[in-house]
Design a protein around this motif. Sequence first.
Motif, mmCIF file in Angstrom:
data_model
loop_
_atom_site.group_PDB
_atom_site.id
_atom_site.type_symbol
_atom_site.label_atom_id
_atom_site.label_comp_id
_atom_site.label_asym_id
_atom_site.label_seq_id
_atom_site.Cartn_x
_atom_site.Cartn_y
_atom_site.Cartn_z
ATOM 1 N N PHE A 50 0.871 -1.048 -0.010
ATOM 2 C CA PHE A 50 0.034 -0.111 0.127
ATOM 3 C C PHE A 50 1.041 1.216 0.086
ATOM 4 O O PHE A 50 0.357 2.370 -0.595
ATOM 5 N N SER A 51 2.161 1.169 0.532
ATOM 6 C CA SER A 51 2.959 2.401 0.391
ATOM 7 C C SER A 51 3.474 2.527 -0.999
ATOM 8 O O SER A 51 3.568 3.777 -1.434
ATOM 9 N N LEU A 52 3.617 1.536 -1.559
ATOM 10 C CA LEU A 52 4.073 1.673 -3.362
ATOM 11 C C LEU A 52 2.790 2.054 -4.025
ATOM 12 O O LEU A 52 3.019 2.882 -5.028
ATOM 13 N N THR A 53 1.671 1.419 -3.789
ATOM 14 C CA THR A 53 0.718 1.654 -4.722
ATOM 15 C C THR A 53 0.001 2.973 -4.483
ATOM 16 O O THR A 53 -0.614 3.944 -5.407
ATOM 17 N N LYS A 54 -0.473 3.603 -3.296
ATOM 18 C CA LYS A 54 -1.189 4.728 -2.783
ATOM 19 C C LYS A 54 0.088 6.083 -2.745
ATOM 20 O O LYS A 54 -0.367 6.904 -2.754
ATOM 21 N N GLY A 55 1.377 5.592 -2.671
ATOM 22 C CA GLY A 55 2.520 6.836 -2.851
ATOM 23 C C GLY A 55 2.457 7.626 -1.441
ATOM 24 O O GLY A 55 3.419 8.418 -1.570
ATOM 25 N N GLU A 56 2.037 7.070 -0.610
ATOM 26 C CA GLU A 56 2.397 7.675 0.798
ATOM 27 C C GLU A 56 2.363 6.404 1.946
ATOM 28 O O GLU A 56 1.999 5.223 1.697
ATOM 29 N N ILE A 57 3.016 6.678 2.748
ATOM 30 C CA ILE A 57 3.490 5.459 3.909
ATOM 31 C C ILE A 57 2.279 5.032 4.810
ATOM 32 O O ILE A 57 1.414 5.746 5.074
ATOM 33 N N SER A 58 2.054 3.719 4.534
ATOM 34 C CA SER A 58 0.759 3.323 5.473
ATOM 35 C C SER A 58 1.156 2.753 6.701
ATOM 36 O O SER A 58 2.259 1.848 6.714
ATOM 37 N N VAL A 59 0.696 3.077 7.610
ATOM 38 C CA VAL A 59 0.929 3.201 9.078
ATOM 39 C C VAL A 59 0.306 2.085 9.813
ATOM 40 O O VAL A 59 0.832 1.524 10.839
ATOM 41 N N HIS A 60 -0.948 1.829 9.234
ATOM 42 C CA HIS A 60 -1.771 1.156 9.933
ATOM 43 C C HIS A 60 -1.321 -0.465 10.242
ATOM 44 O O HIS A 60 -1.303 -0.897 11.532
ATOM 45 N N GLU A 61 -0.778 -1.007 9.266
ATOM 46 C CA GLU A 61 -0.078 -2.436 9.426
ATOM 47 C C GLU A 61 0.873 -2.441 10.421
ATOM 48 O O GLU A 61 0.941 -3.532 11.268
ATOM 49 N N ILE A 62 1.817 -1.237 10.451
ATOM 50 C CA ILE A 62 2.928 -1.282 11.446
ATOM 51 C C ILE A 62 2.068 -1.133 12.877
ATOM 52 O O ILE A 62 2.989 -2.099 13.797
ATOM 53 N N LEU A 63 1.080 -0.677 13.064
ATOM 54 C CA LEU A 63 0.453 -0.200 14.370
ATOM 55 C C LEU A 63 -0.039 -1.821 14.851
ATOM 56 O O LEU A 63 0.319 -2.470 15.953
ATOM 57 N N ILE A 64 -0.621 -2.679 13.767
ATOM 58 C CA ILE A 64 -0.954 -3.903 14.045
ATOM 59 C C ILE A 64 0.033 -4.873 14.331
ATOM 60 O O ILE A 64 0.025 -5.674 15.577
ATOM 61 N N THR A 65 1.155 -4.623 13.733
ATOM 62 C CA THR A 65 2.372 -5.533 13.938
ATOM 63 C C THR A 65 2.947 -5.235 15.237
ATOM 64 O O THR A 65 3.112 -6.403 16.109
ATOM 65 N N VAL A 66 3.111 -4.121 15.690
ATOM 66 C CA VAL A 66 3.826 -3.659 16.812
ATOM 67 C C VAL A 66 2.720 -4.297 18.188
ATOM 68 O O VAL A 66 3.034 -4.974 19.014
ATOM 69 N N PHE A 67 1.638 -4.156 17.884
ATOM 70 C CA PHE A 67 0.504 -4.487 18.861
ATOM 71 C C PHE A 67 0.627 -6.108 19.123
ATOM 72 O O PHE A 67 0.549 -6.653 20.207
ATOM 73 N N LEU A 68 0.442 -6.680 17.866
ATOM 74 C CA LEU A 68 0.701 -8.167 17.938
ATOM 75 C C LEU A 68 1.857 -8.761 18.577
ATOM 76 O O LEU A 68 1.871 -9.561 19.517
ATOM 77 N N PHE A 69 3.017 -7.929 18.481
ATOM 78 C CA PHE A 69 4.100 -8.495 18.768
ATOM 79 C C PHE A 69 4.461 -8.141 20.437
ATOM 80 O O PHE A 69 5.311 -8.881 20.985
ATOM 81 N N ILE A 70 3.875 -7.175 20.691
ATOM 82 C CA ILE A 70 3.660 -6.969 22.182
ATOM 83 C C ILE A 70 2.767 -8.112 22.803
ATOM 84 O O ILE A 70 3.074 -8.088 24.116
ATOM 85 N N THR A 71 1.677 -8.329 22.413
ATOM 86 C CA THR A 71 0.645 -9.035 23.270
ATOM 87 C C THR A 71 0.839 -10.199 23.226
ATOM 88 O O THR A 71 0.492 -11.145 24.084
ATOM 89 N N ALA A 72 1.526 -10.792 21.973
ATOM 90 C CA ALA A 72 1.667 -12.592 22.113
ATOM 91 C C ALA A 72 2.508 -13.164 23.409
ATOM 92 O O ALA A 72 1.928 -14.127 23.806
ATOM 93 N N PRO A 73 3.661 -12.459 23.712
ATOM 94 C CA PRO A 73 4.245 -13.115 24.953
ATOM 95 C C PRO A 73 3.360 -12.880 26.309
ATOM 96 O O PRO A 73 3.403 -13.885 27.096
ATOM 97 N N VAL A 74 2.624 -11.735 26.183
ATOM 98 C CA VAL A 74 1.953 -11.574 27.376
ATOM 99 C C VAL A 74 0.646 -12.834 27.550
ATOM 100 O O VAL A 74 0.667 -13.333 28.627
ATOM 101 N N SER A 75 0.001 -13.067 26.485
ATOM 102 C CA SER A 75 -1.136 -14.011 26.450
ATOM 103 C C SER A 75 -0.455 -15.544 26.789
ATOM 104 O O SER A 75 -0.829 -16.222 27.407
ATOM 105 N N ALA A 76 0.683 -15.580 26.107
ATOM 106 C CA ALA A 76 1.413 -16.884 26.294
ATOM 107 C C ALA A 76 1.872 -17.182 27.805
ATOM 108 O O ALA A 76 1.772 -18.242 28.082
ATOM 109 N N TYR A 77 2.259 -16.153 28.450
ATOM 110 C CA TYR A 77 2.652 -16.240 29.644
ATOM 111 C C TYR A 77 1.407 -16.622 30.693
ATOM 112 O O TYR A 77 1.485 -17.291 31.519
#
Lengths: 115, 89
Positions: free
Chosen positions: A59-86
């Motif tokens: 989406f960054s390449l096709t829309k011509g602007e940086i797409s931040v939504h996915e980065i937000l989901i990625t960061v959230f997923l990477f933070i929450t996965a260890p917590v729920s596993a614990y």
Amino acid sequence: MSGFMEVVISLLIIIGAIFTLLGSLSLLKLPDFFMRLHGPTKASTLGTGAILVASALYFSLTKGEISVHEILITVFLFITAPVSAYMLAKAALHLKLKQQAQTQGQTLSQQEGEG
Amino acid sequence: MLNIALVLGFILVSGACFLSLVRLLIGPDLPDRILALDTLYVNSIALLILFGITEGSTLYFESALLIAVMGFVGTLALSKYLLRGDIME
């Protein structure tokens, strides 16, 4: 979109899908809960992260602007996965689930029972 | 190239969803089922993102974010219930 970036995005999608499948396969195949916990927390999270990065690139390449939504989901997923596993591991120790002989930390279950 | 990769990704992630569903149905204990539900959430996020790339629409990111947040809260609440027999004390 250039041909090179298309190849990169396709590779990221395929690698992510393979890792996701491997995570779910280990969830199905491994013999006890503490082994099963490994697959979804690491492999599935990494696979979904790779697919999200591929989507961000696309989406960054096709829309011509940086797409931040996915980065937000990625960061959230990477933070929450260890917590729920614990939390799941703590609940499994509390319930004293059956363990295979080669599973490490056999004494942790007794400590959890006392505390 | 991208179309073939998308179709392959759909097939593989759908297979992952199916495997988690089998574990959700047969799982011998409650933590197994909760873990299978959590994996199903993560797989469905991947499916939604792939569908968004196919449609060329950024509309699906909000729902993916919602699934991520609600899945985390649900997993946490269920394991807290198993630990204490109560969610909020």
